[in-house]
Design a protein around this motif. Structure first.
Motif, mmCIF file in Angstrom:
data_model
loop_
_atom_site.group_PDB
_atom_site.id
_atom_site.type_symbol
_atom_site.label_atom_id
_atom_site.label_comp_id
_atom_site.label_asym_id
_atom_site.label_seq_id
_atom_site.Cartn_x
_atom_site.Cartn_y
_atom_site.Cartn_z
ATOM 1 N N ALA A 79 0.763 -1.141 -0.078
ATOM 2 C CA ALA A 79 -0.023 -0.074 0.292
ATOM 3 C C ALA A 79 1.002 1.234 0.012
ATOM 4 C CB ALA A 79 -1.012 -0.286 1.218
ATOM 5 N N PRO A 80 0.239 2.473 -0.574
ATOM 6 C CA PRO A 80 1.154 3.298 -0.774
ATOM 7 C C PRO A 80 1.533 4.054 0.711
ATOM 8 C CG PRO A 80 -0.643 3.823 -2.354
ATOM 9 C CD PRO A 80 -0.845 2.349 -1.414
ATOM 10 N N GLU A 81 0.806 4.033 1.730
ATOM 11 C CA GLU A 81 1.133 4.445 2.946
ATOM 12 C C GLU A 81 2.227 3.554 3.580
ATOM 13 O OE1 GLU A 81 -2.949 5.599 1.905
ATOM 14 O OE2 GLU A 81 -1.795 3.634 2.041
ATOM 15 N N TYR A 82 2.217 2.196 3.370
ATOM 16 C CA TYR A 82 3.310 1.228 3.980
ATOM 17 C C TYR A 82 4.423 1.677 3.489
ATOM 18 C CZ TYR A 82 5.248 -3.223 4.984
ATOM 19 O OH TYR A 82 6.064 -4.434 5.417
ATOM 20 N N GLU A 83 4.435 1.816 2.274
ATOM 21 C CA GLU A 83 5.860 2.193 1.261
ATOM 22 C C GLU A 83 6.574 3.403 1.604
ATOM 23 O OE1 GLU A 83 7.088 -0.298 -0.164
ATOM 24 O OE2 GLU A 83 5.667 -1.602 0.145
ATOM 25 N N LEU A 84 5.413 4.357 1.873
ATOM 26 C CA LEU A 84 6.200 5.783 2.400
ATOM 27 C C LEU A 84 6.444 5.769 3.877
ATOM 28 C CD1 LEU A 84 6.175 8.674 1.272
ATOM 29 C CD2 LEU A 84 3.769 9.181 2.303
ATOM 30 N N ALA A 85 5.912 4.987 4.556
ATOM 31 C CA ALA A 85 6.474 4.699 5.747
ATOM 32 C C ALA A 85 7.853 4.244 5.839
ATOM 33 C CB ALA A 85 5.526 3.899 6.831
ATOM 34 N N GLY A 86 8.226 3.366 4.951
ATOM 35 C CA GLY A 86 9.490 2.702 4.880
ATOM 36 C C GLY A 86 10.625 3.687 4.289
ATOM 37 N N GLN A 87 10.130 4.429 3.525
ATOM 38 C CA GLN A 87 10.776 5.678 2.796
ATOM 39 C C GLN A 87 11.341 6.610 3.915
ATOM 40 O OE1 GLN A 87 8.821 7.015 -0.558
ATOM 41 N NE2 GLN A 87 8.467 5.042 -1.394
ATOM 42 N N VAL A 88 10.476 6.882 4.600
ATOM 43 C CA VAL A 88 10.526 8.060 5.764
ATOM 44 C C VAL A 88 11.467 7.430 6.686
ATOM 45 C CG1 VAL A 88 9.427 9.178 7.909
ATOM 46 C CG2 VAL A 88 8.388 9.370 5.738
ATOM 47 N N ALA A 89 11.341 6.189 7.287
ATOM 48 C CA ALA A 89 12.135 5.893 8.122
ATOM 49 C C ALA A 89 13.738 5.403 7.710
ATOM 50 C CB ALA A 89 11.416 4.208 8.520
ATOM 51 N N GLN A 90 13.772 5.096 6.276
ATOM 52 C CA GLN A 90 15.104 5.044 5.815
ATOM 53 C C GLN A 90 15.702 6.274 5.749
ATOM 54 O OE1 GLN A 90 15.150 3.475 1.731
ATOM 55 N NE2 GLN A 90 17.159 4.221 1.252
ATOM 56 N N GLY A 91 15.152 7.507 5.365
ATOM 57 C CA GLY A 91 15.675 8.863 5.502
ATOM 58 C C GLY A 91 16.217 9.035 6.896
ATOM 59 N N LEU A 92 15.345 8.657 7.721
ATOM 60 C CA LEU A 92 15.562 9.169 9.320
ATOM 61 C C LEU A 92 16.563 8.368 9.770
ATOM 62 C CD1 LEU A 92 11.965 9.036 10.813
ATOM 63 C CD2 LEU A 92 13.477 11.097 10.358
ATOM 64 N N VAL A 93 17.006 7.322 9.211
ATOM 65 C CA VAL A 93 17.882 6.482 9.754
ATOM 66 C C VAL A 93 19.458 7.045 9.087
ATOM 67 C CG1 VAL A 93 19.304 4.338 9.359
ATOM 68 C CG2 VAL A 93 16.958 4.517 10.091
ATOM 69 N N GLU A 94 19.219 7.376 7.828
ATOM 70 C CA GLU A 94 20.346 8.155 7.171
ATOM 71 C C GLU A 94 20.749 9.187 7.616
ATOM 72 O OE1 GLU A 94 18.975 8.031 3.110
ATOM 73 O OE2 GLU A 94 19.623 5.983 2.661
ATOM 74 N N ALA A 95 19.895 9.959 8.353
ATOM 75 C CA ALA A 95 20.321 11.181 9.218
ATOM 76 C C ALA A 95 20.557 10.978 10.435
ATOM 77 C CB ALA A 95 18.867 12.206 9.139
ATOM 78 N N GLY A 96 20.934 9.759 10.851
ATOM 79 C CA GLY A 96 21.296 9.393 12.223
ATOM 80 C C GLY A 96 20.347 9.134 13.206
ATOM 81 N N PHE A 97 19.177 8.711 13.043
ATOM 82 C CA PHE A 97 18.263 8.703 13.939
ATOM 83 C C PHE A 97 17.797 7.353 13.977
ATOM 84 C CE2 PHE A 97 17.258 12.848 12.832
ATOM 85 C CZ PHE A 97 17.348 13.694 13.880
ATOM 86 N N ALA A 98 17.465 6.739 15.240
ATOM 87 C CA ALA A 98 16.654 5.339 15.387
ATOM 88 C C ALA A 98 15.179 5.703 15.005
ATOM 89 C CB ALA A 98 16.879 5.112 16.853
ATOM 90 N N VAL A 99 14.514 4.625 14.855
ATOM 91 C CA VAL A 99 13.121 4.773 14.482
ATOM 92 C C VAL A 99 12.030 3.938 15.435
ATOM 93 C CG1 VAL A 99 11.422 4.245 12.728
ATOM 94 C CG2 VAL A 99 13.472 5.101 12.007
ATOM 95 N N ILE A 100 11.274 4.568 16.145
ATOM 96 C CA ILE A 100 10.398 4.049 17.060
ATOM 97 C C ILE A 100 8.964 3.983 16.407
ATOM 98 C CG2 ILE A 100 9.471 4.096 19.282
ATOM 99 C CD1 ILE A 100 11.804 6.062 20.085
ATOM 100 N N THR A 101 8.285 2.889 16.546
ATOM 101 C CA THR A 101 6.911 2.587 16.279
ATOM 102 C C THR A 101 6.150 1.950 17.344
ATOM 103 O OG1 THR A 101 6.915 0.544 15.168
ATOM 104 C CG2 THR A 101 7.786 2.309 13.857
ATOM 105 N N GLY A 102 4.921 1.788 16.902
ATOM 106 C CA GLY A 102 3.940 1.009 17.995
ATOM 107 C C GLY A 102 4.171 -0.582 17.813
ATOM 108 N N GLY A 103 5.303 -0.850 16.849
ATOM 109 C CA GLY A 103 5.528 -2.379 16.707
ATOM 110 C C GLY A 103 4.698 -3.243 15.910
ATOM 111 N N GLY A 104 3.332 -2.658 15.506
ATOM 112 C CA GLY A 104 2.186 -3.576 14.852
ATOM 113 C C GLY A 104 2.594 -3.644 13.452
ATOM 114 N N PRO A 105 1.264 -4.063 12.753
ATOM 115 C CA PRO A 105 1.439 -3.954 11.226
ATOM 116 C C PRO A 105 1.284 -2.695 10.620
ATOM 117 C CG PRO A 105 -0.596 -4.806 12.051
ATOM 118 C CD PRO A 105 0.258 -4.503 13.312
ATOM 119 N N GLY A 106 1.119 -2.861 9.408
ATOM 120 C CA GLY A 106 0.659 -1.447 8.598
ATOM 121 C C GLY A 106 1.851 -0.505 8.396
#
Length: 263
Positions: A79-106
Motif C-alpha cells: 500500500a502507498p502508506e506502507y511504502e511511504l513509511a519505509g521511505q521516511v524511516a530510511q531517510g531518518l536512519v540516514e540522518a542519524g536517528f533510530a526509528v520508534i513505532t508501535g511495533g504492529g502491522p501496517g
C-alpha cells in the motif's frame, strides 16, 4: 485463526486459546468498582505499572536520538502508506536517528522495515489489545506494554520528533497528546510532521476554520504542525525543526546569561 491457535501478549506473558482474557489490563484498571475490592488489588497493580516503567527506561536508556513514526495498522504491504513509511524511516536512519513505532502491522511495520533495511535501529513499543497481531518481524528492539500511559511515556521521553502518516483513532490520540503536551509546556517543543496532504488537510482546515476561529487554540499552536506528501521533505522538516529548537535554546541561554551578568 482458530481459537486454539490464537495468541495474545500480556506484558512478558504469551497466552493462547482459552487462556486469553476477555478484557485488557487497562480496562480492568479503569473499570468502576462497586465494592472495596480494588483497595486490596490496586496497590499490587502499582508494582506492575512500576515494572513497566523500569523495563522501558532500562531498555531505551542508551537508544540515542530517535524519531517516532505513527500511522494505521490496517495498511497492507505494498500500500502507498506502507511504502511511504519505509521511505521516511530510511531517510531518518540516514540522518542519524533510530526509528520508534508501535511495533504492529501496517504503517508501523513499513517504518520498522525501512529502518532495518537502512541499517538503523528499529524499535517497537507494543501494547496489549484484544485484537492484537503481535510485534512485527522487523522490530530489533521490542517492548510489550500492558498500560497505554506507560507506553506513551516511552514515546515522549525517547523521541526527538514525530512523523505521523494516515491513521485512525490511535494515531489521532498520539498526535493530539503530543500537541497538548507541547502546548501546555509539559514537554519541550519538538518537530511534528504530518505526511499525506489529502488525508490531513481536512483536519487542519477544521482546526483553523473552527477551533482557531472560535479562540479555542492560538495561531502559534497551529504552527507546531508541518504538512507534506514527500518522505525526503518530512525528514528535512524534522532536521530543520530540531535545528531551530537548538538555536532557540542557545539564544535563550545566552540571554539568561547576559541578564545574570548584567545584574
Amino acid at each position: 485463526m482458530t481459537e486454539s491457535l490464537r495468541e495474545h501478549r500480556q506484558g512478558p506473558v504469551q497466552l493462547r486459546g482459552k487462556q486469553i482474557p476477555q478484557s485488557t489490563t487497562d480496562e480492568r484498571l479503569l473499570r468502576e468498582s462497586g465494592d472495596a475490592e480494588w483497595v486490596h488489588s490496586d496497590p499490587w497493580r502499582v508494582l506492575r505499572i512500576q515494572s513497566e516503567f523500569v523495563e522501558g527506561f532500562g531498555a531505551l536508556a542508551e537508544l540515542g536520538p530517535a524519531i517516532s513514526v505513527f500511522g494505521s495498522a490496517r495498511f497492507k504491504p505494498g500500500a502507498p502508506e506502507y511504502e511511504l513509511a519505509g521511505q521516511v524511516a530510511q531517510g531518518l536512519v540516514e540522518a542519524g536517528f533510530a526509528v520508534i513505532t508501535g511495533g504492529g502491522p501496517g504503517v508501523m511495520e513499513g517504518a520498522n522495515k525501512g529502518a532495518r533495511e537502512a541499517g538503523g535501529t528499529s524499535v517497537g513499543l507494543g501494547i496489549e489489545l484484544p485484537f492484537e497481531q503481535g510485534m512485527n518481524a522487523y522490530v530489533d528492539l521490542g517492548i510489550n506494554f500492558r498500560y497505554f500511559f506507560a507506553r506513551k511515556t516511552m514515546f515522549l521521553k525517547y523521541s526527538r520528533g514525530f512523523v505521523v502518516l494516515p491513521g485512525g483513532f490511535g494515531t489521532f490520540d498520539e498526535l493530539f497528546e503530543a500537541l497538548t503536551l507541547v502546548q501546555t509546556r509539559k514537554v519541550q517543543r519538538f518537530p511534528l510532521v504530518l505526511v499525506g496532504v489529502d488525508y490531513w488537510s481536512g483536519l487542519l482546515d477544521w482546526l483553523r476554520d473552527s477551533v482557531l476561529a472560535r479562540g479555542s487554540i492560538s495561531r502559534e499552536d497551529l504552527d507546531l504542525i508541518k504538512l507534506t506528501d514527500d518522505a525526503d521533505e518530512a525528514v528535512r522538516m524534522v532536521i530543520e525543526g530540531l535545528r531551530d529548537l537548538s538555536d532557540e535554546v542557545e539564544a535563550a541561554a545566552a540571554a539568561e546569561s547576559a541578564g545574570t551578568n548584567g545584574s
